[in-house]
Design an enzyme around this catalytic site. Structure first.
Site, PDB file in Angstrom:
ATOM      1  N   ASP A 120       1.508  20.698 -20.159  1.00  0.00           N
ATOM      2  CA  ASP A 120       0.794  19.443 -20.448  1.00  0.00           C
ATOM      3  C   ASP A 120       1.724  18.629 -21.335  1.00  0.00           C
ATOM      4  O   ASP A 120       1.845  18.865 -22.539  1.00  0.00           O
ATOM      5  CB  ASP A 120      -0.539  19.720 -21.143  1.00  0.00           C
ATOM      6  CG  ASP A 120      -1.296  18.419 -21.426  1.00  0.00           C
ATOM      7  OD1 ASP A 120      -0.650  17.345 -21.438  1.00  0.00           O
ATOM      8  OD2 ASP A 120      -2.525  18.470 -21.634  1.00  0.00           O
ATOM      9  N   PHE A 152      -7.710  22.107 -24.188  1.00  0.00           N
ATOM     10  CA  PHE A 152      -8.002  20.678 -24.280  1.00  0.00           C
ATOM     11  C   PHE A 152      -9.213  20.428 -23.381  1.00  0.00           C
ATOM     12  O   PHE A 152      -9.351  21.036 -22.327  1.00  0.00           O
ATOM     13  CB  PHE A 152      -6.815  19.785 -23.887  1.00  0.00           C
ATOM     14  CG  PHE A 152      -7.180  18.347 -24.123  1.00  0.00           C
ATOM     15  CD1 PHE A 152      -7.296  17.871 -25.430  1.00  0.00           C
ATOM     16  CD2 PHE A 152      -7.505  17.498 -23.081  1.00  0.00           C
ATOM     17  CE1 PHE A 152      -7.725  16.570 -25.674  1.00  0.00           C
ATOM     18  CE2 PHE A 152      -7.929  16.198 -23.324  1.00  0.00           C
ATOM     19  CZ  PHE A 152      -8.036  15.730 -24.620  1.00  0.00           C
ATOM     20  N   THR A 153     -10.061  19.504 -23.825  1.00  0.00           N
ATOM     21  CA  THR A 153     -11.367  19.294 -23.178  1.00  0.00           C
ATOM     22  C   THR A 153     -11.284  19.128 -21.652  1.00  0.00           C
ATOM     23  O   THR A 153     -11.882  19.909 -20.907  1.00  0.00           O
ATOM     24  CB  THR A 153     -12.042  18.063 -23.805  1.00  0.00           C
ATOM     25  OG1 THR A 153     -11.117  16.971 -23.761  1.00  0.00           O
ATOM     26  CG2 THR A 153     -12.438  18.324 -25.260  1.00  0.00           C
ATOM     27  N   PHE A 167     -18.930  15.200 -25.641  1.00  0.00           N
ATOM     28  CA  PHE A 167     -18.567  14.329 -26.771  1.00  0.00           C
ATOM     29  C   PHE A 167     -18.492  12.857 -26.386  1.00  0.00           C
ATOM     30  O   PHE A 167     -18.674  11.984 -27.223  1.00  0.00           O
ATOM     31  CB  PHE A 167     -17.223  14.778 -27.378  1.00  0.00           C
ATOM     32  CG  PHE A 167     -16.087  14.779 -26.385  1.00  0.00           C
ATOM     33  CD1 PHE A 167     -15.873  15.867 -25.568  1.00  0.00           C
ATOM     34  CD2 PHE A 167     -15.246  13.686 -26.263  1.00  0.00           C
ATOM     35  CE1 PHE A 167     -14.838  15.872 -24.636  1.00  0.00           C
ATOM     36  CE2 PHE A 167     -14.212  13.666 -25.344  1.00  0.00           C
ATOM     37  CZ  PHE A 167     -14.013  14.769 -24.522  1.00  0.00           C
ATOM     38  N   LYS A 208      -0.380   8.056 -23.278  1.00  0.00           N
ATOM     39  CA  LYS A 208      -0.036   8.376 -24.674  1.00  0.00           C
ATOM     40  C   LYS A 208       1.456   8.116 -24.893  1.00  0.00           C
ATOM     41  O   LYS A 208       1.867   6.975 -25.034  1.00  0.00           O
ATOM     42  CB  LYS A 208      -0.405   9.835 -24.978  1.00  0.00           C
ATOM     43  CG  LYS A 208      -1.913  10.062 -25.165  1.00  0.00           C
ATOM     44  CD  LYS A 208      -2.660  10.267 -23.900  1.00  0.00           C
ATOM     45  CE  LYS A 208      -4.035  10.867 -24.088  1.00  0.00           C
ATOM     46  NZ  LYS A 208      -4.824  10.879 -22.847  1.00  0.00           N
ATOM     47  N   ARG A 243     -13.652  15.969 -33.399  1.00  0.00           N
ATOM     48  CA  ARG A 243     -12.938  17.004 -32.646  1.00  0.00           C
ATOM     49  C   ARG A 243     -13.347  18.362 -33.218  1.00  0.00           C
ATOM     50  O   ARG A 243     -12.621  18.977 -33.982  1.00  0.00           O
ATOM     51  CB  ARG A 243     -11.412  16.827 -32.754  1.00  0.00           C
ATOM     52  CG  ARG A 243     -10.852  15.571 -32.132  1.00  0.00           C
ATOM     53  CD  ARG A 243     -10.547  15.630 -30.652  1.00  0.00           C
ATOM     54  NE  ARG A 243     -11.643  15.582 -29.736  1.00  0.00           N
ATOM     55  CZ  ARG A 243     -11.521  15.353 -28.419  1.00  0.00           C
ATOM     56  NH1 ARG A 243     -10.344  15.122 -27.889  1.00  0.00           N
ATOM     57  NH2 ARG A 243     -12.562  15.362 -27.632  1.00  0.00           N
ATOM     58  N   TYR A 254       0.839  -1.205   0.000  1.00  0.00           N
ATOM     59  CA  TYR A 254       0.000   0.000   0.000  1.00  0.00           C
ATOM     60  C   TYR A 254       0.869   1.249   0.000  1.00  0.00           C
ATOM     61  O   TYR A 254       0.593   2.214  -0.717  1.00  0.00           O
ATOM     62  CB  TYR A 254      -0.932   0.013   1.223  1.00  0.00           C
ATOM     63  CG  TYR A 254      -1.933   1.149   1.141  1.00  0.00           C
ATOM     64  CD1 TYR A 254      -3.155   0.983   0.493  1.00  0.00           C
ATOM     65  CD2 TYR A 254      -1.623   2.409   1.666  1.00  0.00           C
ATOM     66  CE1 TYR A 254      -4.047   2.033   0.371  1.00  0.00           C
ATOM     67  CE2 TYR A 254      -2.520   3.474   1.551  1.00  0.00           C
ATOM     68  CZ  TYR A 254      -3.727   3.278   0.907  1.00  0.00           C
ATOM     69  OH  TYR A 254      -4.601   4.316   0.779  1.00  0.00           O
TER      70      TYR A 254
HETATM   71  N1  PM9 Z   1      -6.584  12.712 -24.369  1.00  0.00           N
HETATM   72  C1  PM9 Z   1      -7.355  11.685 -26.351  1.00  0.00           C
HETATM   73  O1  PM9 Z   1      -7.996  10.791 -26.918  1.00  0.00           O
HETATM   74  C2  PM9 Z   1      -8.267  10.870 -24.155  1.00  0.00           C
HETATM   75  C3  PM9 Z   1      -9.444  11.497 -23.570  1.00  0.00           C
HETATM   76  S1  PM9 Z   1     -10.246  12.786 -24.455  1.00  0.00           S
HETATM   77  C4  PM9 Z   1     -10.918  11.987 -25.760  1.00  0.00           C
HETATM   78  O2  PM9 Z   1      -6.654  12.496 -26.988  1.00  0.00           O
HETATM   79  C5  PM9 Z   1      -4.104  15.943 -23.309  1.00  0.00           C
HETATM   80  C6  PM9 Z   1      -3.319  16.733 -24.290  1.00  0.00           C
HETATM   81  C7  PM9 Z   1      -4.799  14.807 -23.699  1.00  0.00           C
HETATM   82  C8  PM9 Z   1      -5.564  14.089 -22.731  1.00  0.00           C
HETATM   83  C9  PM9 Z   1      -6.363  12.995 -23.101  1.00  0.00           C
HETATM   84  C10 PM9 Z   1      -5.547  14.546 -21.392  1.00  0.00           C
HETATM   85  C11 PM9 Z   1      -6.322  13.833 -20.321  1.00  0.00           C
HETATM   86  C12 PM9 Z   1      -4.839  15.672 -21.054  1.00  0.00           C
HETATM   87  N2  PM9 Z   1      -4.134  16.340 -22.017  1.00  0.00           N
HETATM   88  O3  PM9 Z   1      -7.361  10.915 -20.654  1.00  0.00           O
HETATM   89  O4  PM9 Z   1      -7.288  11.756 -18.345  1.00  0.00           O
HETATM   90  O5  PM9 Z   1      -4.739  14.429 -24.960  1.00  0.00           O
HETATM   91  O6  PM9 Z   1      -5.416  10.395 -19.186  1.00  0.00           O
HETATM   92  O7  PM9 Z   1      -5.701  12.650 -20.028  1.00  0.00           O
HETATM   93  C13 PM9 Z   1      -7.379  11.793 -24.918  1.00  0.00           C
HETATM   94  P1  PM9 Z   1      -6.498  11.362 -19.511  1.00  0.00           P
END
Ligand code: PM9
Length: 466
Positions: free
Chosen positions: A220, A129-130, A454, A263, A387, A77
């Site tokens: 980011d 970014f969303t 979305f 990613k 997008r 843990y």
């Molecule tokens: N990006 C993508 O498919 C997955 C979720 S939105 C469809 O591109 C950036 C630049 C991203 C991102 C996620 C996140 C959030 C932050 N910044 O999905 O929570 O491209 O791990 O990261 C997606 P998490």
């Protein structure tokens, strides 16, 4: 790489040890599946998808070394040794002093937004970014886009479309005052612009301005290695630097970072928050125990942290990054050669179809990108993502729909998963849909959730509601 080598064909720097069969659903199955999914590709079941280009997030193939690392998971843990490996990797490859693991990128965004943003603050950034913007807004802030205008023009060939317009940033600082700007949010390989890079010279200019005003930069760094590849190949000063050196140099000009490790860093789940400020770190790791888990796992298993530590080192490998971005360029060039409108230049992690020019007979309120993504799926079982208008959501103050300049369909390439033959199939399908583009009609919302619409919205073909 010498000029001679550049003229020769190249292949992926790995061989395939394990395969996962994929199925091509019939045309009738595809039509039923997309209707059942409310014309939202996020609501399709993966069993109904042939080639899955929804996202590059958490969809990459791990290496044999990463899988071996999974067996070394220390699931204590507290104080798991894998956390210390992750911390070492973050310090070594990115140069940030402190790391707080989180379950994925938005966990890190949540913590940093809550810690740094106060009601009424402004957060300038190089395009929204969303998830990032939503967390900034939920914390009481307002995102302000300070990216260069070229980023909003899909046909501009600017090599660094993610650059900040320093004039816009400076104007904002003068207008609202530096004390209303808790940080500047700088993304590498800007996703919503089409995976476009920021140059190091621009980042340094931003750094100079923000340091002058005492404003930190939060990076980011989700696709930082891919951005580094474009710096190496497009910014003369860095052509002899390694990808690893460029990545560290980018991080050196920022104060902290949020990372979706799903990613660039080649894992299926995970993320972190990193920074150099010890006091901020103490507060972040305290908040981590409220929302994510203890500060030495933050929502990840020990084995996930081990795979991540290894993934970080693999992500800056020269051959890996050349093949990864090279595959995206290959698909992009095929699609461009067929005369299909796309975002220029081809970006880091996907090919972005320009739905406004693809379906010029549709108004943006008829959701051309959403309709195009659904149509592409029906054509071949290839899953992509909208997008544009749907992703942009509503203005937080007026609740009016936002109409972004970019109305795109993203064909996102997972890392180390698909072959060149898959890319050929995708390009053929895009071309086939382009040939019968006049037949494609628009969509309208029948269900719209409050946040990040979305992901879960449902649609109907216009004029076809019961
Ligand atoms: N990006 C993508 O498919 C997955 C979720 S939105 C469809 O591109 C950036 C630049 C991203 C991102 C996620 C996140 C959030 C932050 N910044 O999905 O929570 O491209 O791990 O990261 C997606 P998490």
């Amino acid at each position: 790489m010498s000029n001679d080598e550049q003229r020769r064909s190249w292949a992926e720097p790995y061989k395939i040890k394990m395969v996962e069969p994929v199925r091509i659903p019939s045309e009738q199955e595809r039509e039923e599946a997309i209707r059942d999914a409310g014309y939202n590709t996020f609501l399709l079941q993966s069993r109904d998808v042939y080639i899955d280009l929804l996202t590059d997030s958490g969809t990459s193939a791990m290496s044999d070394q990463q899988w071996a690392g999974m067996m070394l998971g220390d699931e204590s843990y507290a104080g798991s040794r894998n956390f210390y490996h992750l911390q070492d990797a973050v310090r070594h490859f990115y140069g940030y002093d402190f790391v707080v693991p989180t379950h994925q990128g938005r966990g890190a965004e949540h913590i940093i937004s809550k810690l740094m943003i106060e009601e009424g603050d402004y957060i300038p950034g190089n395009m929204y970014f969303t998830t990032t913007k939503l967390h900034q807004e939920l914390a009481g802030g307002t995102f302000v886009d300070v990216i260069i205008d070229e980023a909003h023009d899909p046909q501009s060939e600017h090599p660094f479309k993610a650059n900040v317009d320093v004039g816009k940033l400076s104007d904002l600082i003068n207008e609202v005052g530096a004390d209303r700007i808790p940080y500047v949010s700088i993304a590498t390989a800007v996703n919503m612009a089409g995976g476009q890079p920021i140059s190091l010279s621009n980042l340094k200019e931003v750094r100079e301005l923000t340091q002058h005003h005492g404003i930190p930069i939060i990076h980011d760094m989700t696709r930082v290695a891919e951005n580094a590849y474009f710096i190496k190949t497009r910014e003369d000063e860095y052509s002899n630097w390694s990808i690893a050196e460029i990545v560290r140099e980018i991080c050196r000009h920022t104060d902290g970072a949020t990372m979706s490790a799903k990613k660039d860093a080649l894992v299926n789940i995970g993320g972190f928050l990193a920074m150099n400020d010890k006091e901020l770190f103490e507060r972040a790791r305290n908040m981590c125990v409220v929302y994510e888990g203890l500060h030495t796992y933050g929502g990840m298993a020990g084995r996930d942290m081990e795979a991540l530590a290894i993934g970080i080192s693999e992500s800056v490998d020269e051959d890996h990054i050349h093949a990864r971005v090279g595959q995206v360029q290959y698909l992009g060039e095929k699609i461009m050669d067929a005369g299909v409108p796309v975002v220029h230049p081809i970006g880091s992690h996907g090919v972005f179809l320009d739905a406004k020019r693809f379906l010029p007979h549709l108004d943006q309120d008829e959701l051309p990108a959403q309709a195009l993504a659904a149509e592409l799926y029906v054509d071949s079982g290839v899953r992509s993502m909208e997008r544009g208008f749907v992703s942009a959501g509503r203005d937080k103050d007026t609740d009016e729909n936002i109409h972004p300049e970019l109305e795109l369909v993203r064909l996102t390439i997972p890392r180390r998963v698909y072959t060149q033959a898959h890319m050929d199939v995708v390009a053929e399908s895009v071309e086939a849909v382009y040939d019968r583009r006049e037949e494609i009609g628009g969509l309208e919302f029948v269900y719209e959730p409050e946040y990040l619409r979305f992901f879960q919205s449902r649609f109907e073909k216009i004029n076809q509601q019961a």
